[in-house]
Design a protein around this motif. Sequence first.
Motif, PDB file in Angstrom:
ATOM      1  N   ASN A   1      54.634  26.264  45.492  1.00 26.78           N
ATOM      2  CA  ASN A   1      54.549  27.610  44.839  1.00 26.78           C
ATOM      3  C   ASN A   1      52.700  27.105  45.177  1.00 26.78           C
ATOM      4  O   ASN A   1      51.602  28.444  45.396  1.00 26.78           O
ATOM      5  CB  ASN A   1      54.120  28.128  43.094  1.00 26.78           C
ATOM      6  CG  ASN A   1      55.304  28.351  42.787  1.00 26.78           C
ATOM      7  OD1 ASN A   1      55.838  29.006  43.965  1.00 26.78           O
ATOM      8  ND2 ASN A   1      55.872  29.155  41.965  1.00 26.78           N
TER       9      ASN A   1
ATOM     10  N   CYS B   1      51.540  25.494  47.207  1.00 25.16           N
ATOM     11  CA  CYS B   1      51.158  25.647  48.543  1.00 25.16           C
ATOM     12  C   CYS B   1      50.440  26.856  48.789  1.00 25.16           C
ATOM     13  O   CYS B   1      49.742  26.986  49.738  1.00 25.16           O
ATOM     14  CB  CYS B   1      52.158  24.800  49.640  1.00 25.16           C
ATOM     15  SG  CYS B   1      51.691  22.963  49.203  1.00 25.16           S
ATOM     16  N   TRP B   2      51.411  27.385  49.014  1.00 30.27           N
ATOM     17  CA  TRP B   2      51.754  28.926  49.259  1.00 30.27           C
ATOM     18  C   TRP B   2      49.803  29.697  48.627  1.00 30.27           C
ATOM     19  O   TRP B   2      49.243  30.771  48.908  1.00 30.27           O
ATOM     20  CB  TRP B   2      52.890  29.860  48.739  1.00 30.27           C
ATOM     21  CG  TRP B   2      53.612  30.267  49.390  1.00 30.27           C
ATOM     22  CD1 TRP B   2      55.009  28.897  48.370  1.00 30.27           C
ATOM     23  CD2 TRP B   2      54.259  30.189  50.302  1.00 30.27           C
ATOM     24  NE1 TRP B   2      56.024  29.433  49.051  1.00 30.27           N
ATOM     25  CE2 TRP B   2      55.602  29.719  50.377  1.00 30.27           C
ATOM     26  CE3 TRP B   2      52.987  30.248  51.492  1.00 30.27           C
ATOM     27  CZ2 TRP B   2      56.156  29.902  52.039  1.00 30.27           C
ATOM     28  CZ3 TRP B   2      53.892  30.703  53.264  1.00 30.27           C
ATOM     29  CH2 TRP B   2      55.075  30.826  52.986  1.00 30.27           C
ATOM     30  N   LEU B   3      49.118  29.239  47.244  1.00 30.44           N
ATOM     31  CA  LEU B   3      48.470  30.157  46.942  1.00 30.44           C
ATOM     32  C   LEU B   3      46.915  29.117  47.635  1.00 30.44           C
ATOM     33  O   LEU B   3      46.477  29.968  47.725  1.00 30.44           O
ATOM     34  CB  LEU B   3      48.489  29.503  45.032  1.00 30.44           C
ATOM     35  CG  LEU B   3      47.133  30.487  44.802  1.00 30.44           C
ATOM     36  CD1 LEU B   3      47.217  32.320  45.470  1.00 30.44           C
ATOM     37  CD2 LEU B   3      47.500  30.045  43.282  1.00 30.44           C
ATOM     38  N   LEU B   4      46.782  27.906  47.799  1.00 32.56           N
ATOM     39  CA  LEU B   4      45.820  26.862  47.971  1.00 32.56           C
ATOM     40  C   LEU B   4      45.955  26.740  49.674  1.00 32.56           C
ATOM     41  O   LEU B   4      44.957  26.181  49.548  1.00 32.56           O
ATOM     42  CB  LEU B   4      45.429  25.588  46.899  1.00 32.56           C
ATOM     43  CG  LEU B   4      44.977  26.582  45.391  1.00 32.56           C
ATOM     44  CD1 LEU B   4      45.358  25.529  44.331  1.00 32.56           C
ATOM     45  CD2 LEU B   4      43.747  27.202  45.819  1.00 32.56           C
ATOM     46  N   ASN B   5      47.368  26.355  50.105  1.00 40.94           N
ATOM     47  CA  ASN B   5      47.585  25.470  51.507  1.00 40.94           C
ATOM     48  C   ASN B   5      46.597  24.257  51.372  1.00 40.94           C
ATOM     49  O   ASN B   5      45.127  24.346  52.122  1.00 40.94           O
ATOM     50  CB  ASN B   5      46.919  26.467  52.533  1.00 40.94           C
ATOM     51  CG  ASN B   5      47.367  25.835  54.352  1.00 40.94           C
ATOM     52  OD1 ASN B   5      48.124  25.407  54.238  1.00 40.94           O
ATOM     53  ND2 ASN B   5      46.215  26.841  55.368  1.00 40.94           N
TER      54      ASN B   5
ATOM     55  N   PHE C   1      51.681  25.947  56.255  1.00 38.12           N
ATOM     56  CA  PHE C   1      51.730  25.328  55.130  1.00 38.12           C
ATOM     57  C   PHE C   1      52.058  24.076  55.473  1.00 38.12           C
ATOM     58  O   PHE C   1      51.883  23.237  54.672  1.00 38.12           O
ATOM     59  CB  PHE C   1      52.517  26.250  54.076  1.00 38.12           C
ATOM     60  CG  PHE C   1      51.522  27.523  53.980  1.00 38.12           C
ATOM     61  CD1 PHE C   1      51.015  27.969  52.999  1.00 38.12           C
ATOM     62  CD2 PHE C   1      51.771  29.128  54.355  1.00 38.12           C
ATOM     63  CE1 PHE C   1      49.789  29.030  52.142  1.00 38.12           C
ATOM     64  CE2 PHE C   1      51.101  29.679  54.862  1.00 38.12           C
ATOM     65  CZ  PHE C   1      50.001  30.158  53.745  1.00 38.12           C
TER      66      PHE C   1
ATOM     67  N   ALA D   1      45.943  29.932  52.478  1.00 37.00           N
ATOM     68  CA  ALA D   1      45.805  30.452  51.159  1.00 37.00           C
ATOM     69  C   ALA D   1      45.143  31.674  50.665  1.00 37.00           C
ATOM     70  O   ALA D   1      45.532  32.568  51.637  1.00 37.00           O
ATOM     71  CB  ALA D   1      44.345  29.799  50.247  1.00 37.00           C
ATOM     72  N   GLY D   2      46.491  31.905  49.453  1.00 33.77           N
ATOM     73  CA  GLY D   2      46.537  33.369  48.849  1.00 33.77           C
ATOM     74  C   GLY D   2      47.873  33.836  49.035  1.00 33.77           C
ATOM     75  O   GLY D   2      48.550  35.164  48.223  1.00 33.77           O
ATOM     76  N   GLU D   3      48.839  33.375  49.673  1.00 34.08           N
ATOM     77  CA  GLU D   3      49.989  33.969  49.825  1.00 34.08           C
ATOM     78  C   GLU D   3      50.965  33.592  48.889  1.00 34.08           C
ATOM     79  O   GLU D   3      51.817  33.349  48.409  1.00 34.08           O
ATOM     80  CB  GLU D   3      51.132  32.981  50.802  1.00 34.08           C
ATOM     81  CG  GLU D   3      49.885  33.772  52.252  1.00 34.08           C
ATOM     82  CD  GLU D   3      50.324  34.912  52.797  1.00 34.08           C
ATOM     83  OE1 GLU D   3      51.114  35.206  52.478  1.00 34.08           O
ATOM     84  OE2 GLU D   3      49.819  35.247  53.376  1.00 34.08           O
TER      85      GLU D   3
ATOM     86  N   GLN E   1      54.827  35.043  48.483  1.00 28.48           N
ATOM     87  CA  GLN E   1      55.304  34.129  49.015  1.00 28.48           C
ATOM     88  C   GLN E   1      56.186  33.031  47.438  1.00 28.48           C
ATOM     89  O   GLN E   1      57.076  32.317  47.596  1.00 28.48           O
ATOM     90  CB  GLN E   1      54.858  33.160  49.864  1.00 28.48           C
ATOM     91  CG  GLN E   1      54.442  33.905  51.405  1.00 28.48           C
ATOM     92  CD  GLN E   1      56.165  35.618  51.480  1.00 28.48           C
ATOM     93  OE1 GLN E   1      56.982  34.833  51.495  1.00 28.48           O
ATOM     94  NE2 GLN E   1      55.105  36.457  51.849  1.00 28.48           N
TER      95      GLN E   1
END
Lengths: 312, 312
Positions: free
Chosen positions: A242, A244-248, A281, B157-159, B162
């Motif tokens: 989670n 990673c998906w948000l902040l990569n 990611f 970023a921002g997914e 997912q």
Amino acid sequence: MAQPIIGIDMGGTSVKLGVCQGAAVLHRDEPIITSDFAGAEAIVAEMARRVAILRDAHPEVAAIGVGVPGFVDVKTGIVHELTNVPGWREVLLGRELRELTGLPAVAENDANCMGVAELRYGAARGLTDFLAITLGTGVGGAVFIHGRLYHGARSGAGEVGQMSIDYRGVEGPHGNTGALERYVGNKQVADRAQQLYADHGVSKSAEECTPAMMAAAAQTGDAVALSVWDEFTSQLACSLANCCWLLNPQAIIIGGGIAAAGDLIFGPLRQKLSAQLAGPFRDNLLVVPAHFKNDAGLIGAAAIAEDLARPH
Amino acid sequence: MAQPIIGIDMGGTSVKLGVCQGAAVLHRDEPIITSDFAGAEAIVAEMARRVAILRDAHPEVAAIGVGVPGFVDVKTGIVHELTNVPGWREVLLGRELRELTGLPAVAENDANCMGVAELRYGAARGLTDFLAITLGTGVGGAVFIHGRLYHGARSGAGEVGQMSIDYRGVEGPHGNTGALERYVGNKQVADRAQQLYADHGVSKSAEECTPAMMAAAAQTGDAVALSVWDEFTSQLACSLANCCWLLNPQAIIIGGGIAAAGDLIFGPLRQKLSAQLAGPFRDNLLVVPAHFKNDAGLIGAAAIAEDLARPH
């Protein structure tokens, strides 16, 4: 050479103090036992007394940094609340230490301190965009963006332990159902192991089911222990994915007691993260143990205070 | 006054084009129907042909911005993959449009475009640290840090769509169990409504269960529709709370078709978020509808390209 700084690392039951210089702890004081003192004011006074003694041995000490297990508003210096330390609400910790000692002083969340220690001197050197996570009684975290600690709107950023892994799950300390730390905290690991042993007709005490005991048991191929870690890494992977998906991020640095279990955790964790992330990611994502163990809090708190000691 | 910019908004089935100036769409072209063209190259050629026609009417056009529904590496300009548009893998979209048109051109993720439109001209004006979310077939998101769009290590970023809301949940498109968009996407809302009606012995077609139909039904007090939105807001609140714990934003801006349901969604969503966040995360948190509806992608893509048009 950096000036010596006093690092203070507040935990739920004790407060560690030391004189730090960069990544070195020059001098360690005996911990303050929180329960020996009645409330926040008495503990802060004891901190100041200890600081005075440390300064006798290290008169060149230039500042104080304190890591606390809770929310700190870095703009106002107010410690909002310490989940595990009663009586700590809306304490102006930095200002009080400044007034009592005459030294520049700053308070910061403990996981943020750990992250700063890793960025300056540890596993995150050279990185700019990453997360630092601490696994223990609870789960703490710190977010780094463009090479700097990120606080968010009200200094709360990085509370990975409060993030949900199940919207219909176990209730967390803030009404947050499915809070990660209610699954992978030390006590939860022990409880789950006891329960699984009981399902297999084996009675074990909580002391026999600590994360360290479960790590040792897994090394010998114990089926319950392997199952405990399999669940643990699945739950942790969910939250880290989670993030990673948000902040990569470039990397996730993991510290705290449980992280000492090493490949037992890091192998499956990396594999489970990879299995549920898309290419940008997953590729090049580092998932690595923290460099610092018990001294991360001291060294990081001192590192944060170092800026205060610089001439303007 | 800003120079006119061509905004291009790629969707799963069509590509919208327009000439934008700031928040205004000066001129709208007919959409390109993706299925009329064989693959990425043919669509890019058609985009360039349309751009030439738009420039006849607006010769002062200074740049092109394209929003795409997938991962774009903003450093290299490569569109990695468009989940819903076959044949789009590793396309150098920005460079190809530059070569075909002679104009500066840039590609960006569509949710990022929407967020930039809201920051420059919409609901996020004056904010620095916030999330923008789009609800539709899927769920997109954009992260803003210190007043700027944040891309992370590899532009992903921002997914938010997912991110998992259940570590043992429904499988997402990347092996990610519990992916939010597999719960709150348009089709999932319709499926769930059909299923709940069936449980009540009522047979409804998918067309009778679209989010718009369910919003209308909820306004009349329809029990199934109310139940659908109750689940929807619980699931969405879980993911948004996770974003808050990690980033402690000032605001969450929500756009896309479903967001048009208004208070039906925003009321319960705010209440459920508040119920599972601690003070510094909850107090002062804005959860508000996006300002732009269908034009967010066009205007945002143009806004991103605007920087390319400035003299250096």
